[in-house]
Motif scaffolding. Sequence first.
Motif, PDB file in Angstrom:
ATOM      1  N   VAL A 154      15.376 -33.398  20.697  1.00 26.02           N
ATOM      2  CA  VAL A 154      14.117 -34.143  20.606  1.00 26.02           C
ATOM      3  C   VAL A 154      14.049 -35.239  21.663  1.00 26.02           C
ATOM      4  O   VAL A 154      13.041 -35.390  22.363  1.00 26.02           O
ATOM      5  CB  VAL A 154      13.941 -34.741  19.188  1.00 26.02           C
ATOM      6  CG1 VAL A 154      12.719 -35.634  19.143  1.00 26.02           C
ATOM      7  CG2 VAL A 154      13.803 -33.626  18.162  1.00 26.02           C
ATOM      8  N   GLY A 155      15.159 -35.973  21.824  1.00 20.76           N
ATOM      9  CA  GLY A 155      15.190 -37.054  22.807  1.00 20.76           C
ATOM     10  C   GLY A 155      14.927 -36.534  24.208  1.00 20.76           C
ATOM     11  O   GLY A 155      14.124 -37.092  24.961  1.00 20.76           O
ATOM     12  N   GLU A 156      15.607 -35.466  24.551  1.00 17.43           N
ATOM     13  CA  GLU A 156      15.429 -34.904  25.901  1.00 17.43           C
ATOM     14  C   GLU A 156      14.021 -34.371  26.099  1.00 17.43           C
ATOM     15  O   GLU A 156      13.431 -34.524  27.166  1.00 17.43           O
ATOM     16  CB  GLU A 156      16.442 -33.775  26.147  1.00 17.43           C
ATOM     17  CG  GLU A 156      17.788 -34.303  26.557  1.00 17.43           C
ATOM     18  CD  GLU A 156      18.773 -33.189  26.897  1.00 17.43           C
ATOM     19  OE1 GLU A 156      18.330 -32.150  27.427  1.00 17.43           O
ATOM     20  OE2 GLU A 156      19.960 -33.375  26.614  1.00 17.43           O
ATOM     21  N   ALA A 157      13.491 -33.739  25.050  1.00 14.66           N
ATOM     22  CA  ALA A 157      12.132 -33.204  25.146  1.00 14.66           C
ATOM     23  C   ALA A 157      11.130 -34.339  25.339  1.00 14.66           C
ATOM     24  O   ALA A 157      10.180 -34.227  26.118  1.00 14.66           O
ATOM     25  CB  ALA A 157      11.793 -32.395  23.901  1.00 14.66           C
ATOM     26  N   GLU A 158      11.369 -35.465  24.669  1.00 12.70           N
ATOM     27  CA  GLU A 158      10.467 -36.617  24.817  1.00 12.70           C
ATOM     28  C   GLU A 158      10.511 -37.159  26.239  1.00 12.70           C
ATOM     29  O   GLU A 158       9.490 -37.546  26.801  1.00 12.70           O
ATOM     30  CB  GLU A 158      10.826 -37.701  23.803  1.00 12.70           C
ATOM     31  CG  GLU A 158      10.404 -37.317  22.396  1.00 12.70           C
ATOM     32  CD  GLU A 158      10.520 -38.475  21.412  1.00 12.70           C
ATOM     33  OE1 GLU A 158      11.115 -39.512  21.775  1.00 12.70           O
ATOM     34  OE2 GLU A 158      10.014 -38.326  20.288  1.00 12.70           O
ATOM     35  N   ASP A 159      11.714 -37.166  26.825  1.00 16.35           N
ATOM     36  CA  ASP A 159      11.820 -37.620  28.221  1.00 16.35           C
ATOM     37  C   ASP A 159      10.994 -36.732  29.136  1.00 16.35           C
ATOM     38  O   ASP A 159      10.329 -37.208  30.058  1.00 16.35           O
ATOM     39  CB  ASP A 159      13.286 -37.590  28.678  1.00 16.35           C
ATOM     40  CG  ASP A 159      14.115 -38.656  27.966  1.00 16.35           C
ATOM     41  OD1 ASP A 159      13.503 -39.545  27.355  1.00 16.35           O
ATOM     42  OD2 ASP A 159      15.353 -38.570  28.022  1.00 16.35           O
ATOM     43  N   GLU A 160      11.049 -35.427  28.873  1.00 19.48           N
ATOM     44  CA  GLU A 160      10.274 -34.488  29.697  1.00 19.48           C
ATOM     45  C   GLU A 160       8.778 -34.725  29.528  1.00 19.48           C
ATOM     46  O   GLU A 160       8.012 -34.630  30.480  1.00 19.48           O
ATOM     47  CB  GLU A 160      10.616 -33.038  29.331  1.00 19.48           C
ATOM     48  CG  GLU A 160      11.998 -32.587  29.767  1.00 19.48           C
ATOM     49  CD  GLU A 160      12.224 -32.726  31.269  1.00 19.48           C
ATOM     50  OE1 GLU A 160      11.295 -32.414  32.036  1.00 19.48           O
ATOM     51  OE2 GLU A 160      13.319 -33.169  31.656  1.00 19.48           O
ATOM     52  N   LEU A 161       8.374 -35.035  28.287  1.00 26.51           N
ATOM     53  CA  LEU A 161       6.959 -35.327  28.030  1.00 26.51           C
ATOM     54  C   LEU A 161       6.510 -36.529  28.855  1.00 26.51           C
ATOM     55  O   LEU A 161       5.439 -36.521  29.455  1.00 26.51           O
ATOM     56  CB  LEU A 161       6.750 -35.666  26.550  1.00 26.51           C
ATOM     57  CG  LEU A 161       6.493 -34.549  25.563  1.00 26.51           C
ATOM     58  CD1 LEU A 161       6.328 -35.143  24.182  1.00 26.51           C
ATOM     59  CD2 LEU A 161       5.240 -33.772  25.937  1.00 26.51           C
ATOM     60  N   ASP A 162       7.363 -37.557  28.880  1.00 31.34           N
ATOM     61  CA  ASP A 162       7.018 -38.761  29.639  1.00 31.34           C
ATOM     62  C   ASP A 162       6.873 -38.432  31.121  1.00 31.34           C
ATOM     63  O   ASP A 162       5.982 -38.928  31.797  1.00 31.34           O
ATOM     64  CB  ASP A 162       8.082 -39.844  29.433  1.00 31.34           C
ATOM     65  CG  ASP A 162       7.999 -40.440  28.036  1.00 31.34           C
ATOM     66  OD1 ASP A 162       6.907 -40.368  27.436  1.00 31.34           O
ATOM     67  OD2 ASP A 162       9.011 -40.953  27.540  1.00 31.34           O
ATOM     68  N   LYS A 163       7.774 -37.581  31.609  1.00 32.73           N
ATOM     69  CA  LYS A 163       7.708 -37.210  33.031  1.00 32.73           C
ATOM     70  C   LYS A 163       6.419 -36.459  33.330  1.00 32.73           C
ATOM     71  O   LYS A 163       5.762 -36.687  34.332  1.00 32.73           O
ATOM     72  CB  LYS A 163       8.908 -36.317  33.383  1.00 32.73           C
ATOM     73  CG  LYS A 163      10.079 -37.087  33.969  1.00 32.73           C
ATOM     74  CD  LYS A 163      11.115 -36.118  34.488  1.00 32.73           C
ATOM     75  CE  LYS A 163      12.429 -36.329  33.779  1.00 32.73           C
ATOM     76  NZ  LYS A 163      13.348 -35.217  33.867  1.00 32.73           N
ATOM     77  N   LEU A 164       6.066 -35.553  32.420  1.00 29.37           N
ATOM     78  CA  LEU A 164       4.925 -34.670  32.662  1.00 29.37           C
ATOM     79  C   LEU A 164       3.591 -35.408  32.536  1.00 29.37           C
ATOM     80  O   LEU A 164       2.682 -35.224  33.331  1.00 29.37           O
ATOM     81  CB  LEU A 164       4.977 -33.503  31.669  1.00 29.37           C
ATOM     82  CG  LEU A 164       4.061 -32.327  31.913  1.00 29.37           C
ATOM     83  CD1 LEU A 164       4.341 -31.687  33.267  1.00 29.37           C
ATOM     84  CD2 LEU A 164       4.249 -31.277  30.815  1.00 29.37           C
ATOM     85  N   PHE A 165       3.489 -36.248  31.507  1.00 30.82           N
ATOM     86  CA  PHE A 165       2.203 -36.894  31.228  1.00 30.82           C
ATOM     87  C   PHE A 165       2.182 -38.372  31.608  1.00 30.82           C
ATOM     88  O   PHE A 165       1.221 -39.065  31.343  1.00 30.82           O
ATOM     89  CB  PHE A 165       1.853 -36.770  29.731  1.00 30.82           C
ATOM     90  CG  PHE A 165       1.794 -35.356  29.233  1.00 30.82           C
ATOM     91  CD1 PHE A 165       1.244 -34.357  30.014  1.00 30.82           C
ATOM     92  CD2 PHE A 165       2.267 -35.033  27.973  1.00 30.82           C
ATOM     93  CE1 PHE A 165       1.178 -33.052  29.552  1.00 30.82           C
ATOM     94  CE2 PHE A 165       2.215 -33.732  27.507  1.00 30.82           C
ATOM     95  CZ  PHE A 165       1.670 -32.739  28.298  1.00 30.82           C
ATOM     96  N   GLY A 166       3.262 -38.869  32.176  1.00 29.14           N
ATOM     97  CA  GLY A 166       3.313 -40.278  32.533  1.00 29.14           C
ATOM     98  C   GLY A 166       3.779 -41.092  31.354  1.00 29.14           C
ATOM     99  O   GLY A 166       3.332 -40.888  30.235  1.00 29.14           O
ATOM    100  N   ALA A 167       4.729 -42.015  31.616  1.00 25.10           N
ATOM    101  CA  ALA A 167       5.308 -42.814  30.518  1.00 25.10           C
ATOM    102  C   ALA A 167       4.317 -43.856  30.039  1.00 25.10           C
ATOM    103  O   ALA A 167       3.433 -44.242  30.772  1.00 25.10           O
ATOM    104  CB  ALA A 167       6.595 -43.467  30.974  1.00 25.10           C
TER     105      ALA A 167
END
Lengths: 226, 163
Positions: free
Chosen positions: B150-163
């Motif tokens: 979950v943590g890693e997936a959230e990091d990817e989300l931030d990268k993709l959609f902007g933190a």
Amino acid sequence: MSMINYASREINCKLVYYGPGLGGKTTNLEFVFNKVAPNARGKLISLATETERTLFFDFLPVDLGTIRGFKTRFHLYTVPGQVYYNASRKLILKGVDGVVFVADSQIERMEANIEAMQNLYDNLSQHGFNITALPFVMQYNKRDLPNAATIQELQAALNPGWPVEDPARQRVTPDPYHEGENLIEEVGGQWIERAPYFEAVAMNGDGVFDTLKAVSKLVLKSLGTA
Amino acid sequence: MSGASSWSFREEDSKRIHVILMAFLRESNARTGMIVDRTGQMVATVGEEPTFDPTAFASLTAADFSANDQLARMIGEPEFGSLFHQGEKESMYLADIARRVILVVLFDNRTTLGLVKLRVRQTVAELSKVFDDMFTRGDAGQVRMETGFVGEAEDELDKLFGA
């Protein structure tokens, strides 16, 4: 009902944008399609009428990349908002993992918003789902219009909160997106929980990614061990 | 009740399906066999690799099948167990498997609808057994990813959609 495919090492999650007609559901997807890097998303498929009203659904797959060896992907769907397309709406909800309700902020559309929300409850319950147990996010769209209702009015009408029965969850939980507000709190002796909400102007992209990110995170959490 | 009931698809499931579909393709002379789940996700592809976007194809297949299910009910049938779409050169045949997934067969004029239909019947029976086993085994409904996912997936989300 996300599917984890251990053979091809893929996880696919289904997100559905719901809400009244002309509220901006398709516009949300179009913005995501135009802004996400082409290698991170698939084609935008729109089953629409000649006047660009959604007939069946819009569909856009977004790739998160490979996480712990699993190719992780979100499938974004919209439903047709017009009242008489309910049969199609019900079909799209099949296997949903997370819902974004796109409300039209215009005061004249309040009735349509409420009707669409009621319809969401009804259709989900026919699939055996309960919206309060699903990853669920509200988006108040068209905030730039002069006839937009206030956030307080919209929250009161569309996101008044549902009772929190589990004593372990009955504690004040701040809304991470709005300082000074809470997602879970005690109101008049009753513990209630509200869905996170976002203000948006989907036409120019304001709030679109914030909404998508929030619902995606809730879905990922539902997959995790923690 | 939570809506997040998930199901998992294991390596051995994939192998069983592969064997069944390979035999089907051999006997029917069809080009490609695919399994799509009812929510619109591609589960497996066997035979000639399709040149189209499989993700879009899967979502449209599920929608096609669901819409036809509703039409069936309107005319007093519980369901249409199979659908056939005929093209000039390429055609597709869709069949329900255990009410959970759809078998999609792509074929051209190297074979006939009659032969495909004949072979599909046996294949559907075999695949139904596989999917029944899958959905009734203990881990159905409680699939969980390993800690850290979950943590890693959230990091990817931030990268993709902007933190």
